[in-house]
Design an enzyme around this catalytic site. Structure first.
Site, PDB file in Angstrom:
ATOM      1  N   GLU A 113      -3.349 103.777  49.116  1.00  0.00           N
ATOM      2  CA  GLU A 113      -3.896 105.091  48.813  1.00  0.00           C
ATOM      3  C   GLU A 113      -2.704 105.979  48.450  1.00  0.00           C
ATOM      4  OE1 GLU A 113      -6.101 107.103  51.912  1.00  0.00           O
ATOM      5  OE2 GLU A 113      -6.572 108.759  50.544  1.00  0.00           O
TER       6      GLU A 113
ATOM      7  N   ARG B 119      -0.395  94.027  61.507  1.00  0.00           N
ATOM      8  CA  ARG B 119       0.362  95.156  61.000  1.00  0.00           C
ATOM      9  C   ARG B 119       1.801  95.028  61.451  1.00  0.00           C
ATOM     10  NH1 ARG B 119      -1.971  99.892  59.446  1.00  0.00           N
ATOM     11  NH2 ARG B 119      -0.370 101.487  59.499  1.00  0.00           N
TER      12      ARG B 119
ATOM     13  N   LYS C 272       1.821 106.538  57.164  1.00  0.00           N
ATOM     14  CA  LYS C 272       2.054 107.603  56.198  1.00  0.00           C
ATOM     15  C   LYS C 272       1.724 108.971  56.778  1.00  0.00           C
ATOM     16  CE  LYS C 272      -0.146 105.350  53.008  1.00  0.00           C
ATOM     17  NZ  LYS C 272      -1.095 105.186  51.933  1.00  0.00           N
TER      18      LYS C 272
HETATM   19  P1  ATP Z   1      -0.690 104.223  56.739  1.00  0.00           P
HETATM   20  O1  ATP Z   1      -1.279 104.161  58.099  1.00  0.00           O
HETATM   21  O2  ATP Z   1       0.783 104.088  56.712  1.00  0.00           O
HETATM   22  O3  ATP Z   1      -1.160 105.365  55.912  1.00  0.00           O
HETATM   23  P2  ATP Z   1      -2.579 102.691  55.398  1.00  0.00           P
HETATM   24  O4  ATP Z   1      -3.102 101.362  55.773  1.00  0.00           O
HETATM   25  O5  ATP Z   1      -3.477 103.842  55.589  1.00  0.00           O
HETATM   26  O6  ATP Z   1      -1.193 102.892  56.070  1.00  0.00           O
HETATM   27  P3  ATP Z   1      -2.761 102.185  52.614  1.00  0.00           P
HETATM   28  O7  ATP Z   1      -2.168 102.924  51.495  1.00  0.00           O
HETATM   29  O8  ATP Z   1      -4.226 102.216  52.785  1.00  0.00           O
HETATM   30  O9  ATP Z   1      -2.076 102.747  53.925  1.00  0.00           O
HETATM   31  O10 ATP Z   1      -2.201 100.712  52.688  1.00  0.00           O
HETATM   32  C1  ATP Z   1      -2.114  99.834  51.605  1.00  0.00           C
HETATM   33  C2  ATP Z   1      -2.050  98.443  52.148  1.00  0.00           C
HETATM   34  O11 ATP Z   1      -0.885  98.279  52.970  1.00  0.00           O
HETATM   35  C3  ATP Z   1      -3.243  98.118  53.018  1.00  0.00           C
HETATM   36  O12 ATP Z   1      -3.739  96.850  52.643  1.00  0.00           O
HETATM   37  C4  ATP Z   1      -2.695  98.118  54.401  1.00  0.00           C
HETATM   38  O13 ATP Z   1      -3.395  97.229  55.229  1.00  0.00           O
HETATM   39  C5  ATP Z   1      -1.243  97.703  54.203  1.00  0.00           C
HETATM   40  N1  ATP Z   1      -0.403  98.227  55.282  1.00  0.00           N
HETATM   41  C6  ATP Z   1      -0.256  99.518  55.643  1.00  0.00           C
HETATM   42  N2  ATP Z   1       0.555  99.627  56.706  1.00  0.00           N
HETATM   43  C7  ATP Z   1       0.954  98.378  57.025  1.00  0.00           C
HETATM   44  C8  ATP Z   1       1.800  97.818  58.043  1.00  0.00           C
HETATM   45  N3  ATP Z   1       2.401  98.592  58.957  1.00  0.00           N
HETATM   46  N4  ATP Z   1       1.973  96.485  58.066  1.00  0.00           N
HETATM   47  C9  ATP Z   1       1.378  95.706  57.151  1.00  0.00           C
HETATM   48  N5  ATP Z   1       0.575  96.158  56.174  1.00  0.00           N
HETATM   49  C10 ATP Z   1       0.350  97.475  56.106  1.00  0.00           C
HETATM   50 MG    MG Z   2      -5.235 104.029  54.645  1.00  0.00          MG
END
Ligand code: ATP
Ligand code: MG
Length: 584
Positions: free
Chosen positions: A46, A271, A281
Site C-alpha cells: 500500500e 512476519r 509503516k
Molecule cells: P506495515 O505494517 O509496515 O504497514 P503492511 O503489511 O501494512 O506493513 P503493505 O504495504 O500492506 O504493508 O505490505 C506489502 C506486503 O509486505 C504485504 O504482503 C505484507 O504482508 C508484506 N510485509 C509487510 N511487513 C512485513 C514484515 N515485517 N515481514 C514480512 N513481510 C511483510
Molecule cells: Mg497494510
C-alpha cells in the site's frame, strides 16, 4: 551462503542454495501436478509509507520464487484507501524494489485501476443474492457482529430483495447518500465461528479524493474484497502474505468462489521482526511526522531508504534474508545478524583508509625539516594497502609528516592495565609509518585536557618494520595534519534500547521508550587525503573505527564538510555468538 551478486549493476541471482522452504515446496508440487502452467506472484504494497526491511523479505520471496520457477512477479500497488496514499510513496517503493535487484518488467499494476471491474463483481454478488446494502452505522455493525463466544445478530437490512439492493448500491455509487450512512456487505453467516465471515463490509461511502482516481468514486472497496479479486484478475497463482492474514483466508476463498474468478490461493508466512527497531509503516510514519528522525531515509531507520543511506548494500540485505529463511512462526531476529551480514559484504569491497574521529595532535620532535618553532617539516609519501581481502584493489600513497592527528583515546597519561598504546615512555607503531616513543605531552592547566603529545621516531623503522625484532605491542592509526581532510562523522546507536520495542506494556507510549541519544555527530574529524574523492554512497573501512559511507542525502554538513555515516563498527558480536554456538 550469500546470494551471488557482483555489484556491477547486473541483476542478482536467486536465493542461496539449500533446503527449500515450505512455500517453494508448495509451488514446486503445484507445478509438477500441472495445477498451473507457470507461477505468478505479486508484491502488493500500500503506498502509505516507505518500504522497510520487513517488506524486503516479502519482495525477495515473491520475486525470488517467480525467478527460480521461471514465472513472473507483479508489482501491484494496493491503493484502495484514499486517505493515506501518495505518489511520493509509489515512487520510493519502485526505486527500493529496483535497488534490491528486482525487475517487474511490464507488470506494474494499481488496484485503483480495477475499481470499475471490482464494482461489476460487486454488482454480480448483489444480483446473485450474496451481497446486500446495510443501513447500520459502523458502531452498530460492530455491535451486531458478536464475539468469539457469542454468535452475531443479523442486520435488519439483511433480507432486502436483490432489486432493492441493486437500486441502493447504484445510488451509493452515484453519491446520493452521506458518508458512512450505508455499506455493501457480503451475505455469509452471522453465526460463523470466524468473525471475518460474519457479513463483512465490502464497500463504504467516503467522499475523499484519491491520489490517482481523484473524485471519480465516492465508494471504496475494502481490502478483503479487493485483494483476492485483484489477485485473480492478474492470474496470481500463489498470493503470499504474512500470518496475520491467516484468519482472512476463508473470506479470500469465499470471494474467489462467489465471483467465479481465477482461483488464486493465499499462503501465509511469518512476519519479519528485528530487535531494537520497529517494522511497521504506521509506527515509522510517526517517527518521521513527529520529528524523532530526520526523515524516512534517516540512517537509523529500518527503511530500505534509511539502510541504503546507512551504507547497507542489496547483497548484505539479501544475504541476511537468505540466512533467516521463510517459516510460519513469527519471531524476532537479532539485529546483530543483520550487521554481521553487512560487515561480511563490506569487508570484501570497502577500501581501507585512515581517519581520526576525536583528534589529538602528535608531534614528532626529531622529524627532519622541523625548524626551531616546530611545524610539520618534511613530507614523506608512504605506501598503504587498499584492501587486504582484495589484492586487485592495489595500494595508495599517504603523506606522513612531523605533525599528525591521532585518536584521543590512543594516549593515556596514566595507562590502565594492559594498555599498549601511547603513554609517556612507551613505544608504538604508527600504521604504515614509523615506530615512535612518547617523550612528553602538554596539558591545559585549566581544563586538564591533553592538548598535545610529543614523541621521537626511529628512522630505521619506515613502513612499520622493527629491524632489530623489537617487540612493539601497539599499532595506532593517524592522519598527517597538514594534508588532512576535515569531515563530519555521524555515529548511530539503536533507535530503541529495548529488544522488542513493539511489545510495550499497555498504557505506555512506545515513542517514549526511544533512545534519544541514537545519533552522535563528530564535526571535527580528519581523514587522509584520498577521502577527498569519496563519492556519495561510497563505502570505506576507516581502520580500527568501522565501515563508513559518504552520506548520499546531504553530502556536506552546514559548514561545508563532507559527511560520513558509520554503517557498522568492526566488533562482530554475531561471529562470536556463532562461534560459541558451534563450540558448545
Ligand atoms: P506495515 O505494517 O509496515 O504497514 P503492511 O503489511 O501494512 O506493513 P503493505 O504495504 O500492506 O504493508 O505490505 C506489502 C506486503 O509486505 C504485504 O504482503 C505484507 O504482508 C508484506 N510485509 C509487510 N511487513 C512485513 C514484515 N515485517 N515481514 C514480512 N513481510 C511483510
Ligand atoms: Mg497494510
Amino acid at each position: 551462503m550469500s546470494s551471488p551478486g557482483d555489484g556491477d549493476g547486473k541483476r542478482l541471482e536467486g536465493p542461496p542454495e539449500g533446503p527449500k522452504d515450505f512455500i517453494r515446496a508448495i509451488v514446486e508440487r503445484d507445478l509438477k501436478a500441472g495445477a498451473h502452467r507457470s507461477v505468478v506472484t505479486r508484491f502488493p504494497p500500500e503506498p502509505n509509507g516507505y518500504l522497510h526491511i520487513g517488506h524486503a523479505k516479502s519482495i525477495c520471496l515473491n520475486f525470488g520464487i517467480a525467478k527460480e520457477f521461471g514465472g513472473r512477479c507483479h508489482l501491484r500497488f494496493d491503493d484502495t484507501n484514499p486517505s493515506k496514499e501518495e505518489q511520493e510513496y509509489v515512487d520510493s517503493i519502485q526505486a527500493d524494489v529496483r535497488w534490491l535487484g528486482w525487475d517487474w518488467g511490464g507488470h506494474l499494476y494499481f488496484a485503483s485501476n480495477y475499481f470499475q471491474q471490482l464494482f461489476e463483481w460487486a454488482l454480480h454478488l448483489v444480483r446473485t443474492g450474496k451481497a446486500y446494502v446495510c443501513d447500520l452505522p459502523a458502531d452498530e455493525v460492530r455491535r451486531y457482529r458478536g464475539t468469539l463466544k457469542e454468535p452475531g445478530r443479523e442486520s435488519p437490512f439483511r433480507n432486502r430483495s436483490a432489486e432493492e439492493n441493486l437500486d441502493l448500491f447504484l445510488r451509493m455509487k452515484a453519491g446520493e447518500f452521506a458518508d458512512g450512512s450505508r455499506t455493501l456487505r457480503a451475505k455469509i453467516d452471522m453465526a460463523h465461528p470466524n468473525l471475518m465471515m460474519r457479513d463483512p463490509v465490502m464497500y463504504r461511502i467516503r467522499r475523499e479524493p484519491h491520489y490517482r482516481t481523484g473524485t471519480a468514486w465516492c465508494i471504496y472497496p475494502m481490502y478483503d474484497f479487493q485483494h483476492p479479486l485483484s489477485d485473480a484478475m492478474e492470474g496470481v497463482t500463489h498470493s503470499l502474505c504474512t500470518v496475520e492474514y491467516e484468519i482472512h483466508r476463508p473470506l479470500y476463498d469465499w470471494f474467489i468462489r462467489e465471483a467465479e474468478v481465477f482461483p488464486s490461493r493465499q499462503i501465509e508466512f511469518s512476519r519479519l521482526n528485528i530487535t531494537h527497531t520497529v517494522l511497521s509503516k504506521r509506527w515509522l510514519l510517526r517517527l518521521v511526522k513527529e520529528g524523532y528522525v530526520s526523515g524516512w531515509d534517516d540512517p537509523r531507520m529500518p527503511t530500505l531508504a534509511g539502510l541504503r543511506r546507512r551504507g547497507y548494500t542489496p547483497e548484505a540485505i539479501r544475504d541476511f534474508l537468505g540466512r533467516i529463511g521463510v517459516a510460519k512462526t513469527d519471531s524476532y531476529v537479532d539485529i546483530q545478524l543483520l550487521e554481521h551480514c553487512l560487515r561480511e559484504d563490506l569487508n570484501k569491497r570497502a577500501r581501507r583508509v585512515m581517519a581520526v574521529l576525536h583528534p589529538l595532535k602528535l608531534v614528532i620532535e626529531n622529524w627532519p625539516g622541523r625548524g626551531q618553532s616546530g611545524g610539520p617539516g618534511q613530507v614523506e609519501e608512504l605506501e598503504a594497502v587498499n584492501n587486504p581481502e582484495d589484492p586487485g584493489a592495489g595500494t595508495r600513497k599517504i603523506p606522513f609528516s612531523g605533525e599528525l592527528w591521532i585518536e584521543r583515546e590512543d594516549f593515556q597519561e596514566v595507562p590502565p592495565p594492559k594498555y599498549f598504546r601511547l603513554f609517556p615512555g612507551n613505544t608504538v607503531r604508527l600504521r604504515y609509518g614509523y615506530i615512535v616513543t612518547c617523550t612528553g605531552f602538554t596539558k591545559d592547566p585549566a581544563t586538564g585536557e591533553i592538548t598535545e603529545v610529543r614523541c621521537s621516531y626511529d628512522p630505521a623503522t619506515r613502513g612499520g618494520d622493527a629491524p632489530d625484532n623489537r617487540k612493539v605491542k601497539g599499532t595506532i592509526h593517524w592522519v598527517s595534519a597538514a594534508q588532512a581532510i576535515p569531515f563530519e562523522a555521524r555515529l548511530f546507536d539503536h533507535l530503541f534500547p529495548s529488544e522488542r520495542p513493539m511489545d510495550v506494556e499497555p498504557g505506555v507510549d512506545w515513542v517514549a521508550t526511544m533512545n534519544r541519544d541514537s545519533l552522535e555527530s563528530l564535526p571535527g574529524a580528519f581523514g587522509e587525503p584520498s577521502l577527498a574523492g569519496a563519492k556519495a554512497g561510497e563505502s570505506y573501512q576507516f581502520e580500527r573505527l568501522g565501515y563508513f559511507v559518504r552520506d548520499s542525502a546531504e553530502g556536506r554538513d552546514s559548514a561545508g564538510r563532507p559527511v560520513f555515516n558509520r554503517s557498522v563498527n568492526l566488533r562482530d558480536t554475531w561471529a562470536k555468538i556463532e562461534k560459541k554456538g558451534s563450540a558448545s
